[in-house]
Design an enzyme around this catalytic site. Structure first.
Site, mmCIF file in Angstrom:
data_model
loop_
_atom_site.group_PDB
_atom_site.id
_atom_site.type_symbol
_atom_site.label_atom_id
_atom_site.label_comp_id
_atom_site.label_asym_id
_atom_site.label_seq_id
_atom_site.Cartn_x
_atom_site.Cartn_y
_atom_site.Cartn_z
ATOM 1 N N GLU A 117 0.820 -1.217 0.000
ATOM 2 C CA GLU A 117 0.000 0.000 0.000
ATOM 3 C C GLU A 117 0.851 1.263 0.000
ATOM 4 O O GLU A 117 0.431 2.309 -0.497
ATOM 5 C CB GLU A 117 -0.958 0.003 1.190
ATOM 6 C CG GLU A 117 -2.126 -0.988 1.071
ATOM 7 C CD GLU A 117 -1.773 -2.393 1.544
ATOM 8 O OE1 GLU A 117 -0.585 -2.630 1.886
ATOM 9 O OE2 GLU A 117 -2.669 -3.259 1.550
ATOM 10 N N PHE A 130 -10.981 -7.531 14.245
ATOM 11 C CA PHE A 130 -9.984 -7.991 13.297
ATOM 12 C C PHE A 130 -9.740 -6.899 12.247
ATOM 13 O O PHE A 130 -10.671 -6.385 11.651
ATOM 14 C CB PHE A 130 -10.459 -9.278 12.615
ATOM 15 C CG PHE A 130 -9.520 -9.795 11.567
ATOM 16 C CD1 PHE A 130 -8.255 -10.249 11.919
ATOM 17 C CD2 PHE A 130 -9.880 -9.810 10.226
ATOM 18 C CE1 PHE A 130 -7.374 -10.715 10.967
ATOM 19 C CE2 PHE A 130 -9.001 -10.284 9.266
ATOM 20 C CZ PHE A 130 -7.745 -10.737 9.625
ATOM 21 N N GLN A 131 -8.482 -6.561 12.068
ATOM 22 C CA GLN A 131 -8.077 -5.536 11.105
ATOM 23 C C GLN A 131 -8.752 -4.183 11.319
ATOM 24 O O GLN A 131 -9.002 -3.448 10.369
ATOM 25 C CB GLN A 131 -8.265 -6.017 9.668
ATOM 26 C CG GLN A 131 -7.327 -7.189 9.359
ATOM 27 C CD GLN A 131 -7.207 -7.512 7.888
ATOM 28 O OE1 GLN A 131 -8.157 -7.333 7.133
ATOM 29 N NE2 GLN A 131 -6.042 -7.982 7.475
ATOM 30 N N LYS A 139 -17.431 -1.206 6.269
ATOM 31 C CA LYS A 139 -17.913 -2.170 5.286
ATOM 32 C C LYS A 139 -19.437 -2.200 5.201
ATOM 33 O O LYS A 139 -19.998 -2.307 4.108
ATOM 34 C CB LYS A 139 -17.377 -3.556 5.658
ATOM 35 C CG LYS A 139 -17.556 -4.579 4.569
ATOM 36 C CD LYS A 139 -16.772 -5.849 4.865
ATOM 37 C CE LYS A 139 -16.956 -6.836 3.722
ATOM 38 N NZ LYS A 139 -16.244 -8.098 3.983
ATOM 39 N N MET A 175 24.113 9.339 2.415
ATOM 40 C CA MET A 175 23.902 10.623 3.067
ATOM 41 C C MET A 175 24.182 10.539 4.557
ATOM 42 O O MET A 175 24.771 11.463 5.142
ATOM 43 C CB MET A 175 22.460 11.077 2.822
ATOM 44 C CG MET A 175 22.167 12.453 3.323
ATOM 45 S SD MET A 175 23.254 13.677 2.585
ATOM 46 C CE MET A 175 22.122 14.472 1.462
HETATM 47 C C1 LIG Z 1 -1.048 -5.141 4.253
HETATM 48 C C2 LIG Z 1 -2.278 -5.854 3.868
HETATM 49 N N1 LIG Z 1 -2.973 -5.467 2.789
HETATM 50 C C3 LIG Z 1 -4.114 -6.102 2.419
HETATM 51 C C4 LIG Z 1 -4.596 -7.155 3.160
HETATM 52 C C5 LIG Z 1 -5.890 -7.851 2.766
HETATM 53 N N2 LIG Z 1 -5.645 -9.269 2.450
HETATM 54 C C6 LIG Z 1 -5.863 -10.253 3.328
HETATM 55 S S1 LIG Z 1 -5.412 -11.750 2.751
HETATM 56 C C7 LIG Z 1 -4.954 -11.099 1.273
HETATM 57 C C8 LIG Z 1 -4.423 -11.958 0.168
HETATM 58 C C9 LIG Z 1 -3.121 -12.552 0.511
HETATM 59 O O1 LIG Z 1 -2.547 -13.079 -0.653
HETATM 60 P P1 LIG Z 1 -1.279 -14.014 -0.583
HETATM 61 O O2 LIG Z 1 -0.242 -13.445 0.275
HETATM 62 O O3 LIG Z 1 -0.880 -14.359 -1.971
HETATM 63 O O4 LIG Z 1 -1.807 -15.309 0.196
HETATM 64 P P2 LIG Z 1 -2.904 -16.372 -0.190
HETATM 65 O O5 LIG Z 1 -4.178 -15.894 0.410
HETATM 66 O O6 LIG Z 1 -2.955 -16.464 -1.665
HETATM 67 O O7 LIG Z 1 -2.402 -17.596 0.481
HETATM 68 C C10 LIG Z 1 -5.160 -9.726 1.249
HETATM 69 C C11 LIG Z 1 -4.887 -8.867 0.101
HETATM 70 C C12 LIG Z 1 -3.855 -7.506 4.300
HETATM 71 N N3 LIG Z 1 -4.238 -8.483 5.117
HETATM 72 N N4 LIG Z 1 -2.701 -6.870 4.621
HETATM 73 C C1 LIG Z 2 12.410 5.905 5.327
HETATM 74 C C2 LIG Z 2 13.678 6.592 5.668
HETATM 75 N N1 LIG Z 2 14.513 6.063 6.566
HETATM 76 C C3 LIG Z 2 15.664 6.681 6.893
HETATM 77 C C4 LIG Z 2 15.988 7.876 6.325
HETATM 78 C C5 LIG Z 2 17.278 8.602 6.715
HETATM 79 N N2 LIG Z 2 18.162 8.739 5.555
HETATM 80 C C6 LIG Z 2 18.238 9.869 4.819
HETATM 81 S S1 LIG Z 2 19.252 9.726 3.506
HETATM 82 C C7 LIG Z 2 19.650 8.150 3.890
HETATM 83 C C8 LIG Z 2 20.593 7.347 3.066
HETATM 84 C C9 LIG Z 2 20.041 7.074 1.728
HETATM 85 O O1 LIG Z 2 20.813 6.077 1.129
HETATM 86 P P1 LIG Z 2 20.669 5.765 -0.409
HETATM 87 O O2 LIG Z 2 19.253 5.612 -0.783
HETATM 88 O O3 LIG Z 2 21.557 4.633 -0.742
HETATM 89 O O4 LIG Z 2 21.150 7.095 -1.107
HETATM 90 P P2 LIG Z 2 22.574 7.824 -1.081
HETATM 91 O O5 LIG Z 2 22.534 8.789 0.055
HETATM 92 O O6 LIG Z 2 23.601 6.755 -0.879
HETATM 93 O O7 LIG Z 2 22.610 8.478 -2.384
HETATM 94 C C10 LIG Z 2 18.984 7.759 5.056
HETATM 95 C C11 LIG Z 2 19.146 6.441 5.700
HETATM 96 C C12 LIG Z 2 15.085 8.418 5.399
HETATM 97 N N3 LIG Z 2 15.276 9.585 4.800
HETATM 98 N N4 LIG Z 2 13.948 7.749 5.085
#
Ligand SMILES: Cc1ncc(C[n+]2csc(CCOP(=O)(O)OP(=O)(O)O)c2C)c(N)n1
Ligand SMILES: Cc1ncc(C[n+]2csc(CCOP(=O)(O)OP(=O)(O)O)c2C)c(N)n1
Lengths: 555, 170, 552
Positions: free
Chosen positions: A50, A112-113, A162, A469
């Protein structure tokens, strides 16, 4: 007409002219997905996490100027949006996000959820709604689009239980919005406009400091007029980049922490600072007391809360930047400022933006080559880190809105999904992603989305085997005690590309890159170019923490 | 300096949390906050007393305005207004000393609202200064429990801060 | 002695016995990382903060200790949110530390500022923003105390940059004193006696055990209770492993994806003994139709859970283990009778089973994982059909061997959790049972597994669909498969791009050799099982129905 609220929601989106939704299904949002598939009028892009959906929608909005739309399920689907929402909020990007929620009877029971996503996103949305009454849904959607896209844009979240989605309602889409607490001001105050114009004519050393508001309000032509009429140099914030042509003689490049020395010097020595759609962010101002110390400050912004938030403002103008600039321009006459411009020319000559060419494969060279080969005609998405700053410094942007990057939140992992969203919004444009090896890994799963959607994105990984960085900060401030910033292991991105069914190359030198670039840039495929660059390279200049922006050092 | 804000908000669930969340998030200091219904069922009114200089106040007002549920904000500090607060105080009191407490109450035109075996509960309304003074004069007896509503306020005369009202004289 | 805030934090971690933290660096935590450089604490660098939170959670569930994660301000902090919410819903002890911008920049939408205490208010047991360096040591102590006692849960501590970088004369904070926080551990005599009487009077008791049994370490007591009363035991998903899966009194899971016999037993019981469980909607189905003929004894540490969804006739607030130890001496042994016979009959009549059709069946895969690991593996799962199949077809015999996202149902949990489990249990076999959708969510953590040479096995039940959602679309939406079909990477090549081992299996005959190879391999392994595409998890209780109305 009678329909379920879920169908009504899709109908509302159609009426708002929504063409694309970025989303991921799940139990609580199922009624909406069912309605979506039955309507068939809106394209749905299935991401692989997501977070990818919200970043893609965000970039879609930046690239097209339209509202980005996201759908996710309750619980983890909703919480996975949080970073992306915060990102859009910090950068003022219009988004409408619809999340599924557990049935009303279960809300508040830790079902749930179930998560309180309106509570969670309170600090990071412009507004949010929990829909309790199906009949209210059309009005809420109308409001959501209005709030997201007007004034200072931002994300709006609509949480839809829902059972409410499954209820039948009489559909009627409201024509107008009624929001007593929300009335953005667009036209600036007349006397302030006159005052500003007067100061602009009188100033000797004006500098225009332009932020993302220029792009949001579509004021780039007005900005150009203003700069040329006043003969005033223009510096951009990171968010403002691409709002003024990179090769224009009046352009100073970016200011602030990693800004050009001449931009920072110009701001420090100006007598009038014209701040347009910018917010005096801490990364821009450095030590506040030495920021533009001798300047009178005019601040034009759509968001009254920004004015006077961080620095003292002499002439505040609340309004849409474009409208206000039009008002001001009517009172200006062409002004010659050869003395000031000469001073700036000297600074440019004395402190050019450059890097050491020592034979190693320099990341900056990659950006320069991309800039040259595309003649600035590309949309460039970036991640966060050194590579992002090198793009800001060395890519010459030509068209407004062609830099797509996470400014305020600085969220690593934004880049790849952003490139996906931008390419979907602009199918005929060349979309380039410049990323780091750390950032790309964060949301790498979206490579599957790029393949799935057949997007010809060109991905350049400036691979320095680490979190460059942060490593740089440790070099500067922690005595080179590198902790958790050099990867013991980095995947082979070219092989990874192949695992996802796309093209992958590894390059180790400028020459190899030169040979490869023309083919890559014209390829119809998604391509990853893994550039093994000098891992010790630093972003330079840098203003050390706690210093004024004229105190930049090389590093 | 302290400011008194009259804030009209949509009578929606969660609006108090939004306002409270904003205050804590932005690090503004609330002296008191009272919220309740108004002459219109769809509008609630908050009286917020904030501490801060003009810059802080400006930020408070502007940030509040950004909340979609906030309809109208008036800083009534410089105007003529009536303000009231209500306090309930439960004091330790052996039956033998009730008379003393009643005398103090009388001075402040406060009322005894409950009698316990060893306590007396008094109610007093007035502006902040009066309430403070009342509190002080009961303190020697031993205050067991005290609750203040927070200040509510209204402009004097024809002027009003209600939704359709004009703050300036008609 | 003077110490910096970052040093106080490290000191606090050591005092709490923390040996491992999961994290990702950034500007706002720079001082903390610098202090960690010299500390005797293992830091596992993940590839996304979500991975760090889930790994800390997996580590906590496997070890019983608090999991610790660390992230920078802004996006680092927001990336933790799903992981924190996940730990919150499943009552996992976790302490999350986040960097924050310096206090002077707070509230100004500064670079990488996010109001993470505001954001996580609804999903933490408690949270703090440290505003005075003198409070830091005590806050750390309180955070661990709150996270690990009572009903466990995540606590977040937000540390502004000027605090971690500031200095103060260090003082030991002394004992924790929280007047507003006093978990009750022991049941009252009166309630215990009532419960004992109800138990002795009942003829058709069912023990319904949840995650609380595992959290409080009450599995031995639970077994004693069941055996003493000859009472059948059903568990929630969270309770799996809290009672031996191969015990004759075990009924399997109850609820939406429970066994028929567990659900039937609950429906016909005259007494439900709920032990550390919370009558979740997925378990209870229609609340007012849950166990209609039964009295309900509810034992839980969290008073707010009692009576929340389903009425409790006898409520005992306390630590499950303490309460069971109080209760056991008040009971007498019972002999098996008609109730046990009836249940055995149901078990025979409605076994959990599947139909072979020549294609590779997911159930077969799980069963074979069970066989090859001798039932001794630590299993984590993602979320979806594969999760339910894992719950049904792997027999869990000890606590903390089944580690899965129950309350939040977070796809992407299993793999980083497996990493945390493997770090906690370096000598054990660890499997993440995954779906092809879920595994993609945190696939980046492959680099973490390879980096630290953690021999985690990832078993992907690859059906080319978001299977569980597809199943709902098939059953409740007329087979309209709205955006649930997936285009996937080649998981074998992907593993290889990481220098891990990739194996593909598409027929039953290859199952065993592939799994044996995986278990033998001392590196991360990805197993891509190409399974029957449109298999369903059955039987199931449709949402909003009562438990006896199972379909399939
Ligand atoms: C982060 C997230 N997004 C969406 C969902 C909704 N959801 C529940 S089960 C499922 C499908 C899971 O698919 P997969 O991992 O392929 O497992 P399968 O059911 O095919 O075994 C989804 C999308 C969730 N639980 N978590
Ligand atoms: C989600 C997230 N976690 C941590 C940071 C802190 N942070 C800023 S720049 C950086 C390094 C980025 O590394 P990379 O993507 O390899 O780029 P580079 O600086 O090497 O060009 C980090 C860890 C951030 N900005 N975002």
């Amino acid at each position: 007409m009678q329909m379920t609220a879920a169908q009504a929601l899709i109908r509302c989106l159609e009426l708002e002219g929504v063409e694309v939704i970025f989303g991921y299904p799940g139990g609580a949002i199922l009624p909406v997905y069912d309605a979506l598939c039955q309507s068939g009028n809106i394209k749905h892009v299935l991401v692989r996490h997501e977070q990818g959906a919200v970043h893609a929608a965000d970039a879609y909005a930046r690239a097209t100027g339209r509202v980005g739309v996201v759908m996710a399920t309750s619980g983890p689907g909703a919480t996975n949006l949080v970073t992306g929402i915060a990102n859009a909020y910090m950068d003022s990007i219009p988004l409408v996000l619809v999340t599924g929620q557990v049935p009303t009877s279960q809300v508040g029971t830790d079902a749930f959820q179930e998560v309180d996503i309106t509570g969670i996103t309170m600090p990071i949305t412009k507004h949010n709604y929990l829909v309790k009454d199906a009949k209210r849904l059309p009005a809420i959607i109308k409001n959501a689009f209005h709030i997201a896209s007007t004034g200072r844009p931002g994300p709006v979240l609509v949480d839809l239980p829902k059972d409410v989605a499954a209820e039948t309602i009489d559909f009627d889409y409201p024509k107008t919005v009624k929001l007593r607490g929300y009335k953005p001001t667009y036209s600036g105050h007349r006397t302030k406009i006159l005052e500003a114009a007067d100061l602009m004519m009188k100033a000797e050393r004006p500098v225009i400091y332009a932020g993302g508001g220029i792009l949001n309000s579509g004021a780039t032509a007005e900005l150009m007029d203003l700069a040329e009429v006043l003969s005033a140099p223009v510096t951009n914030t990171f968010m403002g980049l691409s709002g003024f042509p990179g090769d224009h003689p009046l352009f100073l490049g970016m200011l602030g922490l990693h800004g050009t020395r001449y931009a920072n010097l110009a701001v420090t020595h100006c007598d009038l600072l014209i701040a347009l759609g910018a917010r005096f962010d801490d990364r821009v101002t450095g030590k506040i007391s030495s920021f533009a110390p001798g300047a009178t400050v005019i601040h034009v912004d759509i968001d009254p809360a920004e004015i006077g938030k961080n620095v003292r403002v002499h002439v505040p103008i609340v309004g849409d930047v474009r409208q206000v600039l039009r008002g001001i321009l009517a009172h200006l006459k062409k002004k010659d400022r050869s003395g000031w411009l000469e001073q700036i020319r000297q600074w440019k000559e004395q402190y050019p933006l450059t890097y050491v060419r020592d034979g190693r494969f320099k990341p900056q060279a990659v950006i320069e080559k991309l800039s040259r080969h595309t003649r600035g005609e590309a949309v460039v998405a970036t991640d966060v880190g050194q590579h992002q700053m090198w793009v800001a410094q060395f890519f010459r942007f030509k068209h407004p809105g062609t830099l797509i990057s996470s400014g305020g939140l600085g969220a690593m992992g934004f880049g790849l999904p952003a490139a996906v969203g931008a390419q979907i919004g602009l199918p005929d444009r060349l979309v380039i992603l410049v990323t780091g090896d750390g950032s790309l890994q964060m949301t790498m799963q979206e490579l599957a989305t790029a393949v799935d959607q057949k997007l010809p994105i060109k991905i350049f990984v400036l691979n320095n085997s680490g979190l460059g960085m942060v490593r740089q900060l440790q070099e500067l401030y922690c005595d080179r005690r590198y902790m958790a910033t050099r990867f013991k292991f980095v995947p082979d991105f070219a092989l990874l590309a192949k695992a996802y069914g796309l093209a992958g190359h590894t390059v180790k030198s400028e020459e190899e890159l030169d040979r490869l670039l023309p083919g890559v840039l014209s390829s119809p495929e998604t391509v990853i170019v893994n550039c093994l660059v000098d891992p010790e390279e630093n972003v330079s200049p840098i203003v050390p923490a706690g210093h004024g922006i004229d105190q930049a050092i090389d590093c | 300096m302290r400011h008194t804000l009259a804030v009209l908000v949509e009578n929606n669930p969660g609006v108090l949390a939004r306002v409270a969340g904003l205050f804590s998030r932005r690090g503004f200091n609330i002296d008191s906050l009272a919220v309740g219904r108004t002459e219109r069922p769809d509008v609630s009114r908050m009286t917020i007393v904030v501490e801060g200089d003009d810059r802080v106040l400006e930020q408070v007002t502007k940030q509040l305005h950004k909340l979609v549920d906030v309809i109208k904000i008036n800083d009534i500090t410089p105007d003529e207004y009536v303000d009231r607060e209500l306090v309930l105080i439960k004091v330790n009191c052996e039956p033998a000393r009730r008379g003393e407490i009643m005398q103090v109450a009388d001075v402040f035109r406060a009322r005894i609202v409950d009698l316990g075996r060893k306590t007396v509960t008094v109610e007093c309304t007035g502006n902040e200064g009066k309430i403070n003074a009342f509190e002080e004069s009961l303190r020697p007896y031993g205050i067991k429990e005290l609750v203040r509503t927070g200040k509510i306020a209204m402009l004097r005369g024809n002027r009003s801060t209600s939704l359709d009202g004009k703050k300036d004289d008609e | 002695m003077k110490k910096s805030g970052a040093e106080i934090l490290v000191q606090g971690l050591m005092d709490q016995g923390v040996d491992t933290i999961f994290g990702y660096p950034g500007g706002a935590v720079l001082p903390i990382y610098d202090a960690l450089y010299d500390a005797n604490i293992k830091h596992i660098l993940t590839r996304h903060e979500q991975g760090a939170a889930h790994a800390a959670d997996g580590y906590a569930r496997a070890s019983g200790k608090a999991g610790v994660c660390l992230a920078t301000s802004g996006p680092g902090a927001t990336n933790l949110v799903t992981g924190i919410a996940n730990a919150y819903m499943d009552s996992v002890p976790m302490v999350a530390f986040t960097g924050q911008v310096a206090q002077a920049l707070l509230g100004r939408d500064s670079f990488q500022e996010a109001d993470i205490t505001g954001i996580t208010l609804p999903v933490t047991k408690h949270n703090y923003i440290v505003k005075d360096i003198r409070d830091l040591a005590m806050i750390i102590k309180e955070a661990f105390h709150i996270a690990t006692t009572g009903r466990p849960g995540p606590v977040l501590v937000d540390i502004p940059r000027d605090i971690s970088g500031g200095e103060v004369e260090y003082k030991d904070p002394g004992p924790v004193n929280l007047p507003g926080y006093r978990p009750v551990l022991e049941g009252t005599e009166e309630q215990l006696n009532k419960a004992a009487a109800a138990i002795l009077a009942s003829e058709r008791p069912v023990i319904y055990a949840g995650g609380g049994v595992i959290n409080s370490g009450a599995h031995e007591e639970l077994k004693k209770l069941a055996e003493l009363l000859v009472a059948p035991v059903t568990t929630t998903l969270m309770g799996l492993g809290g009672f031996p899966g191969d015990h004759p009194l075990f009924l399997g899971m109850l609820g939406m994806h429970g066994s028929r016999y567990a659900n039937y037993a609950v429906c016909e019981a005259d007494l439900i003994i709920a032990v550390g469980a919370r009558f979740d909607d997925r378990v209870a189905g229609k609340f007012d139709r849950f166990a209609p003929g039964a009295r309900i004894i509810h034992i839980d540490i969290d008073p707010a859970e009692i009576g929340k969804n389903v009425r409790a006739d006898i409520a005992i607030v306390g630590d499950v283990r303490v309460v069971l130890n109080q209760l056991l001496p008040r009971l007498q042994a019972k002999l098996p009778g008609a109730w046990q016979e009836k249940i055995d009959l149901w078990k025979k009549e409605y076994p959990i089973t599947y139909v072979e059709n020549g294609r590779l069946k997911p159930q077969q895969v799980i069963r074979e994982i069970y066989n090859v690991t001798g039932g001794k593996a630590r299993i984590t799962t993602e979320v979806g059909q594969h999760q339910m199949w894992a719950a049904h077809y792997y027999t869990f015999t000890r606590p903390r061997s089944f580690i899965s996202s129950g309350g939040l149902g977070t796809m992407g949990y299993g793999f980083p959790a497996a990493i945390g489990v493997q770090v906690a249990c370096p000598d054990e076999v660890v499997f993440d049972i995954a779906g092809d959708g879920s595994i993609q969510m945190n696939i980046q953590e492959m680099a973490t597994a390879v980096n630290y040479n953690l021999p985690v096995n990832v078993a992907i039940l690859n059906n080319g669909f978001l299977g569980m959602v597809r199943q709902w679309q098939e059953l409740f939406y007329n087979r309209r498969y709205s955006y649930t079909e997936l285009i996937n990477p080649d998981f074998v090549k992907l593993a290889e791009a990481y220098g891990a081992v990739g194996l593909r299996v598409d027929k039953a005959a290859d199952l065993k050799p592939a799994l044996e190879q995986a278990v033998r391999t001392n590196r991360p392994v990805v197993l891509d099982f190409i399974i029957d595409r449109e298999d369903n998890v059955l039987p199931m209780v449709p949402p909003g129905e009562s438990l006896e109305n199972m379909i399939g």
